[in-house]
Every structure is written in structure tokens, then in C-alpha cells.
Design a protein around this motif. Structure first.
Motif, PDB file in Angstrom:
ATOM      1  N   LYS A  57      48.445  53.004  32.887  1.00 27.82           N
ATOM      2  CA  LYS A  57      49.325  53.544  31.836  1.00 27.82           C
ATOM      3  C   LYS A  57      50.340  54.530  32.395  1.00 27.82           C
ATOM      4  N   GLY A  58      50.159  54.959  33.654  1.00 25.88           N
ATOM      5  CA  GLY A  58      51.106  55.872  34.278  1.00 25.88           C
ATOM      6  C   GLY A  58      52.303  55.158  34.873  1.00 25.88           C
ATOM      7  N   CYS A  59      52.042  54.096  35.678  1.00 24.61           N
ATOM      8  CA  CYS A  59      53.140  53.431  36.379  1.00 24.61           C
ATOM      9  C   CYS A  59      53.208  51.925  36.135  1.00 24.61           C
ATOM     10  N   GLY A  60      52.221  51.361  35.440  1.00 22.10           N
ATOM     11  CA  GLY A  60      52.252  49.939  35.106  1.00 22.10           C
ATOM     12  C   GLY A  60      51.657  49.020  36.154  1.00 22.10           C
ATOM     13  N   THR A  61      51.139  49.545  37.268  1.00 27.34           N
ATOM     14  CA  THR A  61      50.553  48.696  38.298  1.00 27.34           C
ATOM     15  C   THR A  61      49.356  47.952  37.727  1.00 27.34           C
ATOM     16  N   PRO A  62      49.318  46.609  37.866  1.00 31.59           N
ATOM     17  CA  PRO A  62      48.183  45.844  37.354  1.00 31.59           C
ATOM     18  C   PRO A  62      47.011  45.833  38.349  1.00 31.59           C
ATOM     19  N   TYR A  63      45.800  45.805  37.821  1.00 33.27           N
ATOM     20  CA  TYR A  63      44.582  45.754  38.621  1.00 33.27           C
ATOM     21  C   TYR A  63      43.626  44.738  38.044  1.00 33.27           C
ATOM     22  N   TYR A  64      42.814  44.134  38.916  1.00 33.21           N
ATOM     23  CA  TYR A  64      41.734  43.272  38.449  1.00 33.21           C
ATOM     24  C   TYR A  64      40.570  43.358  39.419  1.00 33.21           C
ATOM     25  N   LEU A  65      39.396  42.997  38.926  1.00 38.03           N
ATOM     26  CA  LEU A  65      38.170  43.104  39.705  1.00 38.03           C
ATOM     27  C   LEU A  65      37.802  41.772  40.333  1.00 38.03           C
ATOM     28  N   ASP A  66      37.191  41.839  41.491  1.00 40.66           N
ATOM     29  CA  ASP A  66      36.642  40.673  42.192  1.00 40.66           C
ATOM     30  C   ASP A  66      35.203  41.032  42.527  1.00 40.66           C
ATOM     31  N   VAL A  67      34.270  40.551  41.693  1.00 42.13           N
ATOM     32  CA  VAL A  67      32.865  40.909  41.828  1.00 42.13           C
ATOM     33  C   VAL A  67      32.172  39.944  42.781  1.00 42.13           C
ATOM     34  N   ARG A  68      31.461  40.478  43.748  1.00 37.26           N
ATOM     35  CA  ARG A  68      30.654  39.691  44.688  1.00 37.26           C
ATOM     36  C   ARG A  68      29.192  40.074  44.451  1.00 37.26           C
ATOM     37  N   TYR A  69      28.557  39.381  43.522  1.00 39.47           N
ATOM     38  CA  TYR A  69      27.196  39.710  43.128  1.00 39.47           C
ATOM     39  C   TYR A  69      26.203  39.597  44.280  1.00 39.47           C
ATOM     40  N   HIS A  70      26.377  38.601  45.123  1.00 35.68           N
ATOM     41  CA  HIS A  70      25.398  38.328  46.181  1.00 35.68           C
ATOM     42  C   HIS A  70      25.260  39.460  47.201  1.00 35.68           C
ATOM     43  N   ASN A  71      26.317  40.240  47.436  1.00 35.17           N
ATOM     44  CA  ASN A  71      26.201  41.357  48.377  1.00 35.17           C
ATOM     45  C   ASN A  71      26.512  42.712  47.728  1.00 35.17           C
ATOM     46  N   GLN A  72      26.499  42.755  46.409  1.00 37.88           N
ATOM     47  CA  GLN A  72      26.719  43.968  45.617  1.00 37.88           C
ATOM     48  C   GLN A  72      27.974  44.731  46.054  1.00 37.88           C
ATOM     49  N   LYS A  73      29.059  43.974  46.127  1.00 33.03           N
ATOM     50  CA  LYS A  73      30.359  44.579  46.423  1.00 33.03           C
ATOM     51  C   LYS A  73      31.340  44.174  45.341  1.00 33.03           C
ATOM     52  N   MET A  74      32.308  45.045  45.097  1.00 30.10           N
ATOM     53  CA  MET A  74      33.371  44.736  44.158  1.00 30.10           C
ATOM     54  C   MET A  74      34.685  45.188  44.777  1.00 30.10           C
ATOM     55  N   TYR A  75      35.654  44.279  44.746  1.00 36.72           N
ATOM     56  CA  TYR A  75      36.985  44.583  45.256  1.00 36.72           C
ATOM     57  C   TYR A  75      37.897  44.843  44.070  1.00 36.72           C
TER      58      TYR A  75
END
Length: 89
Positions: A57-75
Motif C-alpha cells: 500500500k506504500g509503493c504498489g510493489t506486488p508480492y506473492y508466496l511460493d510455499v515449499r512444504y517438503h522442506n518448510q521454506k517459503m519464498y
């Protein structure tokens, strides 16, 4: 889904990103302006994938999640943009 035990990384996987999680929600500071951003891991919700990004809401940069359940990481990704396009976001 509770993501409190996951490791959160930037798009390159090089840097760990400090986040606050609550169930399937992930809050973090915008990489560009530092404004808080919230993404959801629920399908078709804001921030779930590249087609449904959550915008800062500050600058409009879009973000999305990439969930890797098998190694408990999220990008936490920002969609690719052309650096020569002044209207990219």
C-alpha cells in the motif's frame, strides 16, 4: 496451515526475510519502501500466487508466496519486471 516453523527467504533464496505469521497469513516489510505487506497462502487470495499478488500500500510493489512444504521454506517473490519500464510498478 501454520507457517511459524518455516524459513522465509527472498526471491533469490539468498537472504532470510523477517516475517510475522498468523495461520496462513504472512506479514513482512516491503523490500522497496518498508511498508508492511500481508500475503495469504489460501488459494485465490491476495499473495497466493503470481496471478493473485498482494500489493504494497506504500509503493504498489506486488508480492506473492511460493510455499515449499517438503522442506518448510517459503519464498516471497515480486513478479519480474522490465527495469527499463518506468510504469512497471
Amino acid at each position: 496451515m501454520d507457517f511459524s516453523d518455516f524459513i522465509f527467504l527472498d526471491s533469490d533464496g539468498a537472504d532470510e526475510v523477517p516475517v510475522d505469521t498468523f495461520g496462513g497469513l504472512v506479514a513482512f516489510d516491503c523490500y522497496q519502501c518498508g511498508h508492511p505487506v500481508i500475503c495469504s497462502s489460501a488459494e485465490n487470495e491476495r499473495g497466493h500466487d503470481e496471478e493473485h499478488p498482494s500489493a504494497c500500500k506504500g509503493c504498489g510493489t506486488p508480492y506473492y508466496l511460493d510455499v515449499r512444504y517438503h522442506n518448510q521454506k517459503m519464498y516471497i517473490h515480486t513478479p519480474w519486471r522490465d527495469p527499463d519500464d518506468p510504469n512497471a510498478f
